[in-house]
Design an enzyme around this catalytic site. Sequence first.
Site, PDB file in Angstrom:
ATOM      1  N   HIS A  29       0.528  -0.964  -0.335  1.00  0.00           N
ATOM      2  CA  HIS A  29       0.336   0.279   0.424  1.00  0.00           C
ATOM      3  C   HIS A  29       1.408   1.195  -0.317  1.00  0.00           C
ATOM      4  O   HIS A  29       1.731   1.228   1.104  1.00  0.00           O
ATOM      5  CB  HIS A  29      -1.309   0.012   1.082  1.00  0.00           C
ATOM      6  CG  HIS A  29      -0.248  -0.549   2.215  1.00  0.00           C
ATOM      7  ND1 HIS A  29       0.195   1.474   3.518  1.00  0.00           N
ATOM      8  CD2 HIS A  29      -0.393  -1.176   3.449  1.00  0.00           C
ATOM      9  CE1 HIS A  29       0.691   1.205   4.601  1.00  0.00           C
ATOM     10  NE2 HIS A  29       0.802  -0.650   4.703  1.00  0.00           N
TER      11      HIS A  29
ATOM     12  N   ASP B 239      -0.546   4.175   0.549  1.00  0.00           N
ATOM     13  CA  ASP B 239      -1.155   5.005   2.278  1.00  0.00           C
ATOM     14  C   ASP B 239      -0.580   4.856   3.493  1.00  0.00           C
ATOM     15  O   ASP B 239       0.063   4.259   3.357  1.00  0.00           O
ATOM     16  CB  ASP B 239      -2.220   5.010   1.871  1.00  0.00           C
ATOM     17  CG  ASP B 239      -2.609   3.807   2.235  1.00  0.00           C
ATOM     18  OD1 ASP B 239      -2.726   2.551   1.685  1.00  0.00           O
ATOM     19  OD2 ASP B 239      -3.761   3.684   2.810  1.00  0.00           O
TER      20      ASP B 239
ATOM     21  N   ASP C 115       6.819   1.170   6.827  1.00  0.00           N
ATOM     22  CA  ASP C 115       5.313   1.418   6.469  1.00  0.00           C
ATOM     23  C   ASP C 115       4.455   1.700   5.981  1.00  0.00           C
ATOM     24  O   ASP C 115       3.965   3.125   5.972  1.00  0.00           O
ATOM     25  CB  ASP C 115       4.624   1.038   7.741  1.00  0.00           C
ATOM     26  CG  ASP C 115       3.412   0.479   8.227  1.00  0.00           C
ATOM     27  OD1 ASP C 115       2.498  -0.197   6.661  1.00  0.00           O
ATOM     28  OD2 ASP C 115       2.406   0.384   9.199  1.00  0.00           O
TER      29      ASP C 115
ATOM     30  N   GLU D 288      -5.464   0.741   2.998  1.00  0.00           N
ATOM     31  CA  GLU D 288      -4.883   0.097   3.911  1.00  0.00           C
ATOM     32  C   GLU D 288      -5.063   0.228   5.373  1.00  0.00           C
ATOM     33  O   GLU D 288      -4.964   0.071   5.903  1.00  0.00           O
ATOM     34  CB  GLU D 288      -3.197  -0.615   3.263  1.00  0.00           C
ATOM     35  CG  GLU D 288      -3.153  -1.559   4.019  1.00  0.00           C
ATOM     36  CD  GLU D 288      -2.435  -2.189   5.695  1.00  0.00           C
ATOM     37  OE1 GLU D 288      -2.668  -2.728   6.500  1.00  0.00           O
ATOM     38  OE2 GLU D 288      -2.336  -0.482   6.137  1.00  0.00           O
ATOM     39  N   GLU D 289      -4.275   1.661   5.085  1.00  0.00           N
ATOM     40  CA  GLU D 289      -4.507   2.100   7.349  1.00  0.00           C
ATOM     41  C   GLU D 289      -5.758   2.959   7.111  1.00  0.00           C
ATOM     42  O   GLU D 289      -5.885   2.867   8.398  1.00  0.00           O
ATOM     43  CB  GLU D 289      -3.381   3.186   7.194  1.00  0.00           C
ATOM     44  CG  GLU D 289      -2.258   2.327   6.011  1.00  0.00           C
ATOM     45  CD  GLU D 289      -1.422   1.613   7.746  1.00  0.00           C
ATOM     46  OE1 GLU D 289      -1.889   1.423   8.552  1.00  0.00           O
ATOM     47  OE2 GLU D 289       0.217   1.871   7.433  1.00  0.00           O
TER      48      GLU D 289
ATOM     49  N   GLU E  38       4.762  -6.000   4.454  1.00  0.00           N
ATOM     50  CA  GLU E  38       4.444  -5.435   5.487  1.00  0.00           C
ATOM     51  C   GLU E  38       5.926  -5.173   6.404  1.00  0.00           C
ATOM     52  O   GLU E  38       6.430  -6.724   6.243  1.00  0.00           O
ATOM     53  CB  GLU E  38       3.181  -5.510   6.581  1.00  0.00           C
ATOM     54  CG  GLU E  38       2.084  -5.109   5.894  1.00  0.00           C
ATOM     55  CD  GLU E  38       1.589  -4.061   6.125  1.00  0.00           C
ATOM     56  OE1 GLU E  38       2.127  -3.500   6.505  1.00  0.00           O
ATOM     57  OE2 GLU E  38       0.547  -3.379   5.748  1.00  0.00           O
TER      58      GLU E  38
ATOM     59  N   HIS F  33       4.240   4.129  12.321  1.00  0.00           N
ATOM     60  CA  HIS F  33       3.127   4.763  13.138  1.00  0.00           C
ATOM     61  C   HIS F  33       4.150   5.988  14.029  1.00  0.00           C
ATOM     62  O   HIS F  33       2.730   6.219  14.951  1.00  0.00           O
ATOM     63  CB  HIS F  33       2.141   3.984  13.502  1.00  0.00           C
ATOM     64  CG  HIS F  33       0.950   3.761  12.854  1.00  0.00           C
ATOM     65  ND1 HIS F  33      -0.232   2.648  12.586  1.00  0.00           N
ATOM     66  CD2 HIS F  33       2.067   2.900  11.689  1.00  0.00           C
ATOM     67  CE1 HIS F  33      -0.516   1.957  11.375  1.00  0.00           C
ATOM     68  NE2 HIS F  33       0.660   2.237  10.798  1.00  0.00           N
TER      69      HIS F  33
END
Length: 387
Positions: free
Chosen positions: A78, A80, A111, A145-146, A174, A360
Amino acid sequence: MSKHDAEIAQIARDEILPLLTALLRRPSITPDDAGCQELIIERLTAAGFVCEQLPFGRVTNLWARLGSASPLLCFAGHTDVVPTGAVGTWTSDPFEPRLDGDRLYARGAADMKGGLAAMLVAAEHFLQCAGDFNGSIAFLITSDEEGIARDGTKRVMQCLSQRGVQIDWCVIGEPSSHRKLGDTIRIGRRGSLYGRLTIRGVQGHVAYPQLANNPIARFAPALKILGETVWDEGNEFFPPSSFQMVSIESDGGAANVTPAMLHAGFNIRYCDEWQFADLQQAVATILDEQKLDYEIEWELSGEPFLTSPGILTDTVRDAVVAECGYRPEMSTGGGTSDGRFIAPYGSQVVELGPVNATIHQVDEFVSVADVSRLAMIYQRVMHALLT
């Protein structure tokens, strides 16, 4: 420095760093792709892939394939990223990548734009040196995805299924690694079931509790039971299922008023010992035994999936051993991933990517050398499966 390490360093400097920096400069906060997939399409088209954009709502999706034969090896990921939080808490602009030694700091570095860069460079190298190969290679990339994860990989897989496309093997980039690159490979994930609980009571004066029905007091015994219940012991591949409260809200509006309503949210991460309907019934039974006046809205984020030991898990494991010199742990821990949308279609799915220590977080970073070595691992996987 060995010849191989020198090759890794050159890939990091000349290929990974420019590509990854370009991706990280695009502020692709979910579900905005911010042009990342256009950059990826440019690279894949030059490598011979047929690229198709599959937008749904605000979400940008990419399906790219080279070849039409089976077996089909798909790299998924992903573009995003999660929001940055307060920009002032970062050491530098989260969307202006900062290189400090081997560490590249930016939102999405680990990520999972690092994984995306590794996939692209690996495919380019494989195609340059492999010549003819068996089967096909594909990329499935989303910008959802997020976030809600409804118009991304889930929708693309529905579309591919309608066309009769079968992904045999899927490697998701991932950030699965724990302390060092490749020390952990995800071979499945637990299911995720969310419940929005409403408990109804009767508002009243705190001095006359016998005339009211306080939902906070009524819920307390049930909350204790739910939190202490041993749902299962897990099994060979999955850790035990876990019930966690995530929110409780109830307010009578004044210091001398007991409330009429309580709202709560909880999440259950569950192993494949359960079907989600049975889990719902188990929760309802506990609430019913406490004679509560309640209702629950359920949201299933994904059911458990597992790729049993076999050709894909063995190939990825062997690639890590050959490249890194140690044997990875096979795990189903962590949160959910888009693997939950791919595995139900009969695909073998594993996740292998950078170290996840700062995902994150403020000042998220990735090791550029790790991303380069990850590209070498992916290239080894392609060679083993397709030549």
